[in-house]
Design an enzyme around this catalytic site. Structure first.
Site, mmCIF file in Angstrom:
data_model
loop_
_atom_site.group_PDB
_atom_site.id
_atom_site.type_symbol
_atom_site.label_atom_id
_atom_site.label_comp_id
_atom_site.label_asym_id
_atom_site.label_seq_id
_atom_site.Cartn_x
_atom_site.Cartn_y
_atom_site.Cartn_z
ATOM 1 N N GLU A 143 -9.130 1.866 6.027
ATOM 2 C CA GLU A 143 -9.679 1.525 4.713
ATOM 3 C C GLU A 143 -9.539 0.020 4.487
ATOM 4 O O GLU A 143 -10.511 -0.659 4.153
ATOM 5 C CB GLU A 143 -8.927 2.300 3.636
ATOM 6 C CG GLU A 143 -9.344 1.939 2.228
ATOM 7 C CD GLU A 143 -8.409 2.508 1.176
ATOM 8 O OE1 GLU A 143 -8.819 2.584 0.003
ATOM 9 O OE2 GLU A 143 -7.256 2.867 1.514
ATOM 10 N N GLN B 264 0.823 -1.208 0.000
ATOM 11 C CA GLN B 264 0.000 0.000 0.000
ATOM 12 C C GLN B 264 0.859 1.261 0.000
ATOM 13 O O GLN B 264 0.482 2.274 -0.585
ATOM 14 C CB GLN B 264 -0.955 -0.018 1.192
ATOM 15 C CG GLN B 264 -1.958 -1.161 1.139
ATOM 16 C CD GLN B 264 -2.688 -1.266 -0.190
ATOM 17 O OE1 GLN B 264 -3.468 -0.396 -0.548
ATOM 18 N NE2 GLN B 264 -2.428 -2.335 -0.937
#
Length: 441
Positions: A335, A266
């Site tokens: 998230e 990420q």
């Protein structure tokens, strides 16, 4: 990655949120930047979109709308393996989103008293797909499939023009649109694209015209998020999905190479991406730090990854046990949340706040980014406390249909009148009373 030691503390959710890492995002400053752009698009239409595209993207597209022949040629430009992967991602996403469709129901409250629950799709949606550091063809799949499954009849996609793609959106994005049967695609990015969708762009030719939409969805940078916030009410939006983030809740049994790889995956998105490890094991934290250092040094986007992992938005959070770890991840409301603990499924079932939860060592976040069958457009910045990821409901409206017979209405007229008079709205009661033949009060 810096370390935040919460061991031995007992903090409320509000206190935890204050202690946890978070990117410093000035949405108000971004809103000030996008406000004049949106106003110009609203008043000037095509000319404003063209001007800001040149100013912000450094080029002027041949036309706002991508020609049909350019779209038609796009799949052939892909490597066969990439094309096959897109087809499989579409297939899985369609299956996953079909499972989200709500069922129409009828509730019988009494004889002749019916309330029907219908679901109606919006007519037209604008789907935003980021360009930037990584043009996300996968976001085309996530946006379009959810809208198609919901039954939306008119879909338009916008993505920034790319210098390396002759001024059109990235070839992979165009190919995904073509594979999904989307032929209304615009070479427009940023807040001007959101304004184009919200207000429409008129013009005498279809190449530079875009009709306004009912709903705008899709992820983007802070300016896209600010623009979506600004036009909310003119159109519906899904959420203010911003820069990506991952949290990993792991215990001593987790594989440090897996955890490190997922944090890096990420961080690769953006220097502002957030990667957070929550663990009760100092040994795991140390092993992950070594793995992060080793793997990041070998990564293609090493500088970007290093910036993200050393930024204020990323950290290792030490906790007393998994129980406290659950409190931390619920306060953080990531998230993406990975659970790499013993009894991972049971631990995951207790999580309240997360955009998407990835259970066990073989469910890494990149699976959800591409091909899990879930949707990767997810709430960021802690908004998973109250917002959900993109799904078919973003494009559906609940419509209640009330159907009473004369006898059924008469049965509830007296309590209806009582409530109407209590609210000093006697005409409400009259409207019901007239229908059973009683005189007006």
């Amino acid at each position: 990655m810096r370390t935040i030691d919460l061991r031995g503390t007992s903090l409320s959710p509000i206190e935890l949120r204050a202690r946890l890492p978070r990117a410093e995002v000035d949405i108000e400053a971004a809103s000030e930047r996008v406000r004049p752009i949106l106003a110009a698009v609203r008043s000037e239409g095509y000319e404003a979109v063209r001007r800001y595209t040149e100013e912000l993207d450094g080029l002027v597209p041949h036309s706002l709308r991508v020609p049909r022949e350019v779209l038609a040629q796009a799949p052939a430009r892909l490597e066969p393996s990439v094309r096959d992967a897109l087809v499989e991602a579409i297939r899985r996403a369609r299956l996953g989103h079909e499972a989200q469709l709500p069922q129409e129901r009828t509730t019988v409250l009494a004889d002749g008293a019916l309330v029907h629950q219908r679901w109606a799709p919006v007519r037209r949606v604008g789907l935003y797909v980021p360009g930037g550091l990584a043009p996300l063809a996968s976001s085309v799949v996530m946006n379009v499939v959810a809208a198609q499954v919901a039954g939306v009849e008119s879909l338009a996609v916008a993505s920034p023009p790319q210098k390396d793609d002759d001024g059109w959106p990235a070839a992979t994005i165009l190919a995904a649109c073509e594979l999904l049967g989307i032929d209304e695609v615009y070479a427009v990015g940023g807040s001007q694209a959101i304004g184009m969708f919200a207000y429409g762009v008129g013009g005498g030719d279809t190449e530079n015209r875009c009709d306004p939409v009912d709903v705008v969805t899709g992820p983007g940078n802070i300016y896209v998020a600010a623009a979506k916030r600004a036009v909310m009410g003119v159109v519906g939006i899904d959420s203010e999905a911003g820069t990506t983030e991952i949290a990993v809740l792991a215990d001593a049994g987790a594989d440090p190479s897996f955890v490190a790889a997922d944090l890096i995956s990420q961080a690769e998105h953006d220097p502002a991406a957030a990667s957070v490890l929550v663990t009760d094991s100092t040994d795991l934290a140390a092993a992950v730090a070594l793995e992060v250092q080793r793997q990041a040094a070998e990564a293609k986007h090493a500088e970007r990854i290093r910036a993200a992992l050393t930024g204020p938005q990323s950290a290792v959070v030490l906790v007393d046990d998994v129980e406290q770890g659950l409190q931390v991840v619920d306060a953080y409301a990531a998230e993406h949340l990975e659970i790499q603990t013993a009894d991972a499924a049971a631990v995951a079932a207790r999580v309240r706040n997360a955009g998407a939860i990835f259970v066990g060592p073989y469910s890494p976040v990149p699976l959800g980014d591409y091909i899990a069958g879930s949707n990767h457009v997810l709430p960021t910045g802690g908004t998973a406390r109250y917002a959900a990821g993109l799904n078919v409901h973003a494009y559906l409206r609940s419509v209640q249909v009330i159907e009473y017979t004369a006898a059924a209405l008469a049965e509830v007229t007296d309590p209806l009148i009582s409530l109407a008079e209590a609210e000093d709205l006697p005409a409400h009661g009259t409207a019901a009373m007239l229908r059973r033949g009683r005189p007006t009060l």
